[in-house]
Design an enzyme around this catalytic site. Structure first.
Site, PDB file in Angstrom:
ATOM      1  CE  LYS A 146      69.835  39.235 -58.265  1.00  0.00           C
ATOM      2  NZ  LYS A 146      68.483  38.775 -58.542  1.00  0.00           N
ATOM      3  CG  ASP A 190      64.427   1.594 -58.870  1.00  0.00           C
ATOM      4  OD1 ASP A 190      64.610   2.730 -58.414  1.00  0.00           O
ATOM      5  OD2 ASP A 190      64.091   1.358 -60.052  1.00  0.00           O
TER       6      ASP A 190
HETATM    7  S1  IVH Z   1      72.925  37.124 -52.239  1.00  0.00           S
HETATM    8  C1  IVH Z   1      72.018  39.800 -48.603  1.00  0.00           C
HETATM    9  N1  IVH Z   1      73.556  35.548 -54.281  1.00  0.00           N
HETATM   10  O1  IVH Z   1      68.533  37.416 -55.783  1.00  0.00           O
HETATM   11  C2  IVH Z   1      72.386  39.067 -49.857  1.00  0.00           C
HETATM   12  N2  IVH Z   1      71.300  36.289 -54.079  1.00  0.00           N
HETATM   13  O2  IVH Z   1      67.868  40.266 -55.846  1.00  0.00           O
HETATM   14  C3  IVH Z   1      71.250  38.366 -50.446  1.00  0.00           C
HETATM   15  N3  IVH Z   1      69.795  35.409 -55.802  1.00  0.00           N
HETATM   16  O3  IVH Z   1      66.895  37.534 -52.674  1.00  0.00           O
HETATM   17  C4  IVH Z   1      71.384  37.818 -51.765  1.00  0.00           C
HETATM   18  N4  IVH Z   1      71.309  34.209 -56.880  1.00  0.00           N
HETATM   19  O4  IVH Z   1      66.817  35.344 -53.998  1.00  0.00           O
HETATM   20  C5  IVH Z   1      72.585  36.242 -53.651  1.00  0.00           C
HETATM   21  N5  IVH Z   1      74.241  34.140 -55.983  1.00  0.00           N
HETATM   22  C6  IVH Z   1      73.269  34.821 -55.380  1.00  0.00           C
HETATM   23  C7  IVH Z   1      71.940  34.820 -55.836  1.00  0.00           C
HETATM   24  C8  IVH Z   1      70.974  35.578 -55.165  1.00  0.00           C
HETATM   25  C9  IVH Z   1      70.041  34.567 -56.830  1.00  0.00           C
HETATM   26  C10 IVH Z   1      68.488  36.044 -55.504  1.00  0.00           C
HETATM   27  C11 IVH Z   1      68.083  35.948 -54.041  1.00  0.00           C
HETATM   28  C12 IVH Z   1      67.970  37.364 -53.562  1.00  0.00           C
HETATM   29  C13 IVH Z   1      67.757  38.106 -54.833  1.00  0.00           C
HETATM   30  C14 IVH Z   1      68.190  39.552 -54.694  1.00  0.00           C
END
Ligand code: IVH
Length: 663
Positions: A116, A39
């Site tokens: 994911k 801070d």
């Molecule tokens: S790769 C072209 N990796 O899932 C590749 N996506 O269903 C694009 N997401 O739009 C995605 N974790 O918002 C990737 N480890 C991960 C991810 C991830 C979450 C989301 C992302 C994407 C969506 C696709």
């Protein structure tokens, strides 16, 4: 006024330090300095910047909040489209997709497997290391420019640790615990809670007023890149670099073995509930980036990656009835009785409807088909009725005007209905259930049914009476025989020695949950000190707000409560203070990381506590042992750095066995 050279240098030095401390605090969760020191630096920087405003740059750590609300979000085009992913929904589909990629490549393929994260995607554009734009995914080609909002998220660096130009893609997420806390607040205000952490993240990011976003506990986790000045060879190498630039990114699992990948997927699915981020699956990517163009793209998604989805967390089912439950404080909660439905591996037959205001806003009717969501181990909730499926036979939910248990008067308190009858038996039953629960006195065998019988038969008139119960008393209850009565009496006797924080929690003081109980136990060396604490003293504790402070003081100034507590001590309840804990593990502090095979974390924790030891949530120099399960988190690195002894699960269980023998 020209800015003196020393001032410029000091400002630069301060910013660099603050950036470093922010990174350690927000990204690594490993604070380097005390709050007070931090801070002080921030205060000094603000002082210099207000004296010499010409020194303010958009990437200064002071410039996260302050942008005015907007009328709408401007549109912005992605330089490279943000595609979506195709799904594999089970083991077989995962194997098929892996094999298809292998056959397209013509041999073994190394995969990079990442969680994911279930949030909302965002692209961050950095020019020479400085954040210039943040764009949502939108339709993949054109998204919305949410730069002022993104700047308020502490895990988004305003300036990278290296001055490079790169587009970083990732997920804006809200950790589950923070999501629950936010929902609790919304519910208390009679507002509709978010159905899941994903909606909470998206809803919080897309606020026209960035000051609201700033108050929401959002995080950014990296998963990919768009245009980049650096040429990456592997996805795993990119993720490592993202960390070096100052981001939070997952530790990926790299493997070219189909069975190993499937095993990893199953492990994650099994432990997803104990992880503080909501995951909807894993993403399996070809690790070698030079293969990406060769494998190419379909219209929507790459062929070099796919989502290995977990079981969905939302299902529709029928609302059979709404019942009203009276809690410890007299609050009457509507609870939905549902046609049982499996959601993500758990059978759900009840869901909370929170309070009258929310019930009315949702406009659910008995007989409706409803969408039910279960986020992690949070209580399931109804997202919405499916209005299109109504037949006209649905009935509105009647709102009670008397307490459904004692028939007493009901009042409105904010969005809640409350039974005002101080001696409503439902309140006492709910309080007994709470007192006997695992994280309180942990009295095995004292469930809902027994609690109700004890109150109905007049054997328990206040919480203290529990500790006076004898085997003979229990034998008077229907359903109890010699053995069961003896067992419960013994469980009560054993429970009387209770760790300090669990005792505080067990009292059921309004708005004192487990975390607050722990804080209180840390700050007040003895229970008497807590009982006589003032609101001011309580509010000085970080993490305790005015509302909680008031509730605590009110609780302890109530004559009935004081008498009950006194009686508990008279009947043999004994608080075990941290510094006088008994048992072979007394004085030993354990921390767990990763997933344990033997048992849930709560169980392992209980084993340690029963033997006199204690369990902490984070690694500090005071910790005696770090117990490492599968897929350990960052705690492992930290413990290694501090030279804290590290135990495998087997070693830990052996230690427990030995301690038990000594006990
Ligand atoms: S790769 C072209 N990796 O899932 C590749 N996506 O269903 C694009 N997401 O739009 C995605 N974790 O918002 C990737 N480890 C991960 C991810 C991830 C979450 C989301 C992302 C994407 C969506 C696709």
């Amino acid at each position: 006024m020209a800015v003196p050279k020393e001032v410029k240098e000091e400002v630069e030095r301060l910013r660099e330090l603050i950036r470093k401390y922010d990174y350690h605090y927000y990204v690594l969760n490993e604070p380097l300095v005390s709050d007070a020191e931090y801070d002080e630096l921030k205060r000094r920087l603000i002082e210099l910047e207000s004296k010499y405003p010409e020194l303010i740059t958009p990437d200064s750590p002071t410039q996260r909040v302050g942008a005015p609300p907007r009328r709408e979000f401007p549109q912005a085009r992605h330089s490279i489209p943000m595609l979506s992913l195709e799904d594999a929904r089970n083991e077989q589909e995962i194997r098929e997709r892996i094999r298809r990629i292998q056959s397209m490549v013509g041999g073994k393929v190394e995969f990079c497997v990442e969680p994911k994260y279930d949030g909302t995607s965002l692209e961050l554009v950095y020019e020479k290391g400085v954040l210039v734009r943040a764009i949502t995914r939108g339709d993949g080609y054109v998204g919305e420019d949410v730069t002022p909002n993104a700047r308020t998220i502490r895990t988004i660096p305003l300036r990278l640790f290296e001055p490079i130009s790169i587009e970083i893609r990732g997920e804006v997420v809200m950790p589950k615990r923070a999501f629950q806390e936010l929902n609790r607040r919304l519910i208390e205000e009679g507002q509709r809670p978010f159905a899941n952490p994903r909606n909470a993240a998206a809803g919080s990011l897309m606020q026209l007023d960035p000051r609201i976003t700033a108050q929401r506990p959002l995080e950014f986790i990296v998963w990919g890149f768009g245009r980049s000045e650096i040429e990456f060879k592997k996805q795993s190498e990119f993720l490592k670099k993202a960390k070096e630039l100052g981001f939070k990114a997952p530790d990926p699992f790299v493997s070219d073995d189909e069975d190993e990948i499937v095993r990893y997927y199953k492990e994650w699915e099994a432990k997803r509930d104990s992880y503080d981020y909501e995951l909807d699956g894993l993403v399996i990517k070809v690790n070698d980036i030079s293969l990406w163009d060769k494998l190419g793209y379909t219209a929507r998604a790459p062929r070099w990656a796919f989502a290995a989805k977990f079981k969905p967390r939302e299902r529709t089912t029928k609302l059979l009835n709404v019942v009203w439950q009276v809690g410890r404080t007299g609050i009457i909660t509507p609870v939905a009785e549902l046609q049982p439905v499996e959601i993500g591996g758990v059978i759900v037959s009840r869901a909370t409807l929170h309070n009258v205001d929310i019930l009315k806003k949702l406009d659910v009717r008995i007989g409706d088909t409803v969408l039910v969501s279960r986020a992690g181990d949070v209580i399931p909730q109804i997202v919405k009725p499916i209005v299109e499926l109504r037949t006209g036979n649905e009935k509105p939910v009647p709102i009670p005007d008397r307490c459904p248990v004692c028939g007493g008067e009901v009042v409105r308190e904010g969005p809640y209905l409350k039974c005002v009858n101080a001696s409503c038996p439902a309140k006492l039953v709910a309080s007994i259930r709470h007192l006997a629960s695992r994280d309180a006195f942990d009295i095995e065998g004292l469930g809902e049914k027994t609690a109700r019988l004890l109150v109905e038969r007049g054997l328990v008139k206040d919480l203290a009476d529990i500790f006076r119960l004898t085997k003979e008393d229990l034998l008077k209850l229907p359903g109890f025989a010699d053995v069961s009565a003896e067992q419960l009496a013994l469980a009560i006797e054993r429970a009387k020695k209770v760790p300090y924080h669990r005792f505080i929690y067990a009292l059921g003081i309004p708005s004192v949950g487990q975390a607050t109980a722990k804080l209180l136990a840390q700050h007040f060396p003895r229970f008497e000190d807590l009982m006589s604490a003032t609101e001011e003293e309580l509010m000085r504790i970080k993490g305790i707000g005015p509302e909680t402070a008031r509730a605590i003081v009110k609780y302890f100034s109530d004559e009935h409560n004081r008498r009950t507590i006194e009686k508990m001590f008279k009947y043999g309840v004994k608080i075990l203070y941290e510094d006088e804990r008994e048992g072979p593990l007394a004085g030993k502090i354990f921390v767990f990381t990763g997933e344990l095979d033997c048992c849930p974390r709560s169980e392992a924790k209980r084993m340690v506590e029963d033997l006199g030891g204690s369990v902490a949530n984070s690694v500090s120099r005071k910790v005696s042992y770090l117990v490492v399960g599968k897929n350990p988190g960052s705690k492992l690195r930290k413990a290694q750095r501090y030279g804290i002894p590290i135990l495998t699960e087997e070693e830990f269980l052996k230690m427990i066995e030995e301690a038990k023998r000594k006990a």
